[in-house]
Every structure is written in C-alpha cells, then in structure tokens.
Design a protein around this motif. Structure first.
Motif, PDB file in Angstrom:
ATOM      1  N   LEU A 154       0.670  -1.262  -0.046  1.00  9.95           N
ATOM      2  CA  LEU A 154       0.012  -0.055  -0.028  1.00  9.95           C
ATOM      3  C   LEU A 154       0.866   1.383   0.105  1.00  9.95           C
ATOM      4  O   LEU A 154       0.439   2.248  -0.472  1.00  9.95           O
ATOM      5  CB  LEU A 154      -0.940   0.036   1.415  1.00  9.95           C
ATOM      6  N   GLY A 155       2.004   1.200   0.572  1.00  9.42           N
ATOM      7  CA  GLY A 155       2.862   2.565   0.531  1.00  9.42           C
ATOM      8  C   GLY A 155       3.210   2.712  -0.913  1.00  9.42           C
ATOM      9  O   GLY A 155       3.850   3.912  -0.984  1.00  9.42           O
ATOM     10  N   LEU A 156       3.348   1.606  -1.718  1.00 10.40           N
ATOM     11  CA  LEU A 156       3.725   2.115  -3.082  1.00 10.40           C
ATOM     12  C   LEU A 156       2.685   1.832  -4.022  1.00 10.40           C
ATOM     13  O   LEU A 156       2.722   1.882  -5.336  1.00 10.40           O
ATOM     14  CB  LEU A 156       4.539   0.912  -3.483  1.00 10.40           C
ATOM     15  N   GLN A 158       8.474   9.303  -1.788  1.00 13.74           N
ATOM     16  CA  GLN A 158       7.983   8.203  -0.887  1.00 13.74           C
ATOM     17  C   GLN A 158       8.824   7.998   0.352  1.00 13.74           C
ATOM     18  O   GLN A 158       8.271   7.594   1.491  1.00 13.74           O
ATOM     19  CB  GLN A 158       8.135   6.820  -1.967  1.00 13.74           C
ATOM     20  N   ARG A 159      10.162   8.338   0.270  1.00 15.13           N
ATOM     21  CA  ARG A 159      11.039   8.098   1.315  1.00 15.13           C
ATOM     22  C   ARG A 159      10.801   9.468   2.431  1.00 15.13           C
ATOM     23  O   ARG A 159      10.578   9.166   3.750  1.00 15.13           O
ATOM     24  CB  ARG A 159      12.443   8.256   1.049  1.00 15.13           C
ATOM     25  N   ARG A 160      10.749  10.582   1.863  1.00  8.21           N
ATOM     26  CA  ARG A 160      10.485  11.484   2.761  1.00  8.21           C
ATOM     27  C   ARG A 160      11.525  11.813   4.014  1.00  8.21           C
ATOM     28  O   ARG A 160      10.985  12.201   5.206  1.00  8.21           O
ATOM     29  CB  ARG A 160       8.938  11.660   3.286  1.00  8.21           C
ATOM     30  N   ASP A 161      12.803  11.515   3.665  1.00 17.98           N
ATOM     31  CA  ASP A 161      13.806  11.748   4.834  1.00 17.98           C
ATOM     32  C   ASP A 161      15.058  12.151   4.051  1.00 17.98           C
ATOM     33  O   ASP A 161      15.187  12.404   2.985  1.00 17.98           O
ATOM     34  CB  ASP A 161      13.955  10.455   5.435  1.00 17.98           C
ATOM     35  N   ALA A 221       0.812   9.099   1.752  1.00 16.21           N
ATOM     36  CA  ALA A 221       1.956   8.570   2.751  1.00 16.21           C
ATOM     37  C   ALA A 221       1.702   9.627   3.946  1.00 16.21           C
ATOM     38  O   ALA A 221       1.698   9.313   5.044  1.00 16.21           O
ATOM     39  CB  ALA A 221       2.989   8.298   2.030  1.00 16.21           C
ATOM     40  N   ALA A 222       2.002  10.810   3.588  1.00 10.32           N
ATOM     41  CA  ALA A 222       2.253  11.654   4.706  1.00 10.32           C
ATOM     42  C   ALA A 222       1.237  12.046   5.638  1.00 10.32           C
ATOM     43  O   ALA A 222       1.431  12.205   6.737  1.00 10.32           O
ATOM     44  CB  ALA A 222       2.742  13.194   4.038  1.00 10.32           C
ATOM     45  N   LEU A 223       0.020  11.849   5.055  1.00  4.47           N
ATOM     46  CA  LEU A 223      -0.929  11.951   5.845  1.00  4.47           C
ATOM     47  C   LEU A 223      -1.739  10.662   6.401  1.00  4.47           C
ATOM     48  O   LEU A 223      -2.942  10.767   6.875  1.00  4.47           O
ATOM     49  CB  LEU A 223      -2.129  12.884   5.159  1.00  4.47           C
ATOM     50  N   GLY A 224      -1.041   9.841   6.367  1.00  8.06           N
ATOM     51  CA  GLY A 224      -1.207   8.505   7.200  1.00  8.06           C
ATOM     52  C   GLY A 224      -2.240   7.714   6.494  1.00  8.06           C
ATOM     53  O   GLY A 224      -2.520   6.325   6.845  1.00  8.06           O
ATOM     54  N   GLY A 266      -8.519  11.897   5.767  1.00  6.89           N
ATOM     55  CA  GLY A 266      -8.081  13.322   5.335  1.00  6.89           C
ATOM     56  C   GLY A 266      -7.070  13.208   4.309  1.00  6.89           C
ATOM     57  O   GLY A 266      -6.906  14.123   3.576  1.00  6.89           O
ATOM     58  N   ALA A 267      -6.442  12.270   4.233  1.00 11.71           N
ATOM     59  CA  ALA A 267      -5.483  12.048   3.168  1.00 11.71           C
ATOM     60  C   ALA A 267      -6.337  12.034   1.787  1.00 11.71           C
ATOM     61  O   ALA A 267      -5.938  12.680   0.875  1.00 11.71           O
ATOM     62  CB  ALA A 267      -4.650  10.486   3.101  1.00 11.71           C
TER      63      ALA A 267
END
Length: 479
Positions: free
Chosen positions: A64-66, A243-246, A431-434, A452-453
């Motif tokens: 799901l993350g991808l 996707q990584r956001r780091d 991804a950022a909003l859960g 909300g996402a």
C-alpha cells in the motif's frame, strides 16, 4: 517542434478535406477505423480492470505504501517511449512502433500478473508503460496521416466511445475475477485480447502506409532520446524521494529534479511551461487535464473500499459513469458547428472536471451516500471528453504535416508528465497524511489521518483542474 532536420523527412501527404468519401465508417476508412478503435478498446479494458483490481493487489502484496507507484511507474517509462515512438513514426511510419508497442504491453501484463512482490509488480507496470507509449503516439500519427481534417474530430470521438463497453464490463469482470479467481488473472487474461487488434488492423494499416509512404530519413535524434531517458529517470528518482520523505531521499530528489527540468524544457515545445499562446498551451493543458483527473481516479477505488467498505466490483463500478460520459463529451465536441466553440468547450470541460473531483470527496462525509461519487465522476467524464478531445483536435490543426509525430509525442508526453508528477504528488500526500496505515483485513483505516489523506488529494487535484480552466483562453493565438 520537429524531431529531425528539415531535409530528413519530407512532408507527409495528408488526405484533403474535399477528397471523395463519407464518414469514418465509409468503405474507404472502415477497416482502419475498426482496427485502431479495437486497440483503444483493449487499452481501455486493461485500464478499467487495473483500477478495479489494484487495491486488492496492493494489499495482498503488502505494497500500500507503493500504491501510487503502480500508476505513476507506468507513466514514467511512457515518457521515454513517447519520444522514441514519435521519431520512429516520423522516420518509418506508425506500423512498426504500433505492433512493437502492443507486444511489449502484453509482456508487461504477464510480469505484473506473476509478480511475487510489489516492486516486481511496479516493474511490470513500467514495462506496460513502454508499450503504451509506443502505441498511443502511433495511433495519433495514423489519424493524422490517413484521415482528412474534417474526420479527425469523429475519430477522436470514436476513441472515447471505445471506452464505453470496457467502462461497463471491465469493473464487473475484473471485480468478479478478483474475488473468485484472484487479482493476478485480471492481468494474465488481457494479453489474449491483444490478438484481436493484431488481426483486425494489420492489413488496413499496411494499406494505409502504402498509400502514404514515409521516406526513409536520418537516424534517431540521439539528443532527444537522451533527453527522454533523463526525463524518465528524473521522474522516477523524484517519486522515490517523495516516498522516502527523509534525508536519505534528499539526494535522489535533487538529482531527479536536475535531470527532469532540462529534459522537459528540451522535449516540449518552447514556452510550454510558460503557457505560451497557441500550441504550447494546447500541449500544457493536456498534461493538466490528465494529471488532475487520473491522479484523483487512481485513489477513488481505494477510497471506496477502505472508507466505505465496498467490494472491489462496486468500487470499480464507481468509475463506470466517467467512461460513459467521457464518450458523450467527446461526441459533443465532434458535432457539426462545434469548431467555433472549441475554446469554450475546453474551459467548460476543465470546470466540470474540477467540480467532479471536489464532489467525489463528499462521500467521505458520513451522511453522503456512496453512489454520489459515481454521479460526480459522470460529470467529470463529460468535462474530460470535451476538453481532451478538443485539445487533440487543436494539436492536429496547429501542426505541420512533417511535425505530426513530434507534436503527437509532445502531447502524450505532457499527458504522461502530468500523470507522473500529480500522481506522484498524490502518493506523497497519501503517505504523509497516514493513508498507508490501512488495515489489510477489513479495509478500514487504522488512523484518523487516512480519510483526510483522500480529501486532501481530491481537493488539490480539483484546484489543478481549475488552473486549467484559467489557462484555456491562451489556446487562441493573437491575430
């Protein structure tokens, strides 16, 4: 914009408007029309089936993350294939890239259908994108070569009409297959359908190429091919970084931007990103329309299964109204006398699309019935039919014969870029909003952030569509 020097490709002979013959189904054009529409029919069935099966596939592959990657990965490789196909068509005609693309598209379906994990699944979708990019440009070039200008709006309307049956049958078939046989068979069964276009359009297309031969010109433009590869790689790196956001994702993000920006500037017509009047804005609007609509559409089946508890079949059927009404909008823009209202139809199409995307977000409210999303998507389909078909007609009208392949590729590249960037943005927001924290069992969100996402994604895409409406006045060149 050209893909070759002025001496490498002679002007392509285009049938004159006063040539004898009737409509697109007259004896002269019938076989070719049925052939190219059959190709669109297969692509349409695959797209509607994938939208239905994707939420189940992503959950079962623990991916799901991808989820957004499964869509944007397709369009990332399409960026490269579009430029290759445009040059291939301008130098050798559309026959070879069309049939090569159909074969590659089938291989991608097989890879996705047998994928052991989400990354292999994304790789299969990327192979599909290579084939799809080759096919779509070749189809546009066929229209430009074989049909007089007076018939092209009808051909593009036929393209949209080819989505009607898959829009009705696709979700039902794909949903039933997903629930009873497994999502893999949705991908593994489609290659069989590819045999139909190969049988129907081969002789007709070969005859068309004999009637309108293309002189063998120079080799492929290596600079444009390199720019296309840079665009695809840059877009992929940006998606990975998003996707990584780091901090680890910062380096590929910077490299991706450094590759993508100059590549886009070199591949699209000058002043496209600045919405220059005429052809540049026409090319830009295709990307704005496609990116906003399809980025929103990619997440609607997942929203309906996770937030409203619908089955894969019912979630896929939510999008059916859009396919049906898209054909209606495309048919309306092709009616006699519609040419004088071309700019107004583009603007109105964007407004309807924005209203539809925002309206789909209303189903996140507890008191709003789930079928409201289907109503909203029906409105959006009319808007997209009006806007996208009108943009395609204007592109052909503003293109010189020798530039038909290059400008068709630019139009499709704008489409792919819009999909890559806006679907990638939607994935980052998701991804950022859960949104990735969804339970695999019952499909309900584990955290309050996931509804909300979906809301943020849809409202952002509605805003992008409104931007397209504001820019639509610039399709008209100054006297």
């Amino acid at each position: 914009m050209t893909t070759a020097s002025p001496t490498s490709v002679d002007p392509v002979p285009i049938p004159l408007d006063d040539d004898p013959g009737g409509g697109v189904l007259s004896g002269r054009f019938r076989a070719l029309t049925l052939g190219i529409v059959s190709v669109v029919l297969v692509i349409a069935f695959e797209a509607t089936a994938v939208n239905t099966a994707m939420p189940t596939a992503a959950r079962q592959l623990d991916g799901l993350g991808l989820y957004a990657f499964a869509f944007s990965g397709y369009f990332t490789t399409t960026l490269f294939a579009l430029v290759v196909s445009g040059q291939w068509c301008d130098r050798r005609g559309p026959l070879q890239p069309l049939f090569t693309g159909i074969a590659v598209f089938g291989v991608g379906l097989l890879v996705a259908g047998t994928a052991p994990g989400m990354w292999v699944f994304v790789a299969g979708r990327a192979i599909q994108g290579l084939g799809g990019g080759l096919v779509i440009v070749a189809l546009y070039v066929v229209v430009g070569r074989a049909y007089p200008e007076r018939l092209r709006p009808s051909v593009f309307a036929a393209f949209s009409s080819a989505w009607v049956l898959p829009s009705i049958v696709g979700p039902l078939v794909a949903g039933a297959v997903t629930q009873h046989l497994g999502w893999r068979w949705v991908f593994l069964a489609v290659p069989v359908l590819i045999l139909l276009p190969l049988a129907v359009m081969g002789p007709a297309l070969a005859r068309s190429e004999r009637e309108h031969p293309v002189p063998r010109g120079a080799d492929f433009d290596r600079r444009r091919t390199l720019l296309a590869a840079m665009a695809a790689l840059g877009a992929g790196l940006l998606q990975y970084a998003g996707q990584r956001r780091d901090l680890i994702g910062l380096l590929p993000g910077v490299v991706g931007a450094a590759l993508l920006v100059p590549a886009v500037l070199g591949l699209l017509p000058k002043r496209t990103l600045r919405a220059g009047r005429g052809l540049p804005t026409v090319i830009l609007l295709r990307g704005v329309a496609a990116g906003a609509f399809f980025a929103a559409e990619a997440f609607i089946p997942l929203m309906m299964t996770t937030q409203r508890g619908l089955s894969p079949t019912l979630a896929g059927l939510t999008l059916t109204s859009g396919g049906l009404s898209w054909a209606l909008g495309s048919w309306l823009q092709g009616r006699p006398g519609a040419e004088r209202y071309r700019e107004a139809m583009i603007r109105g199409g964007f407004v309807l699309t924005a209203l539809a995307i925002a309206g789909a977000a209303l189903v996140l409210l507890p008191g709003v019935p789930a079928w409201a999303a289907s109503v909203a998507w029906g409105i959006g389909g009319v808007g997209m039919g009006l806007a996208v078909a009108s943009v395609s007609v204007l592109m052909m009208k503003l293109s010189e014969p020798e530039d038909a392949g290059a400008n068709s590729a630019a139009l499709q590249m704008s489409d792919a870029l819009g999909n890559v960037l806006l679907t990638g943005l939607a994935g980052v927001l998701f991804a950022a909003l859960g949104g990735g924290a969804l339970a695999a069992g019952h499909g309900q969100a584990e955290g309050a952030g996931s509804p909300g996402a979906f809301a943020v994604i849809l409202l952002v895409m509605a805003g992008v569509a409104l931007l397209g409406a504001l820019l639509s006045g610039r399709v008209r060149t100054r006297s």
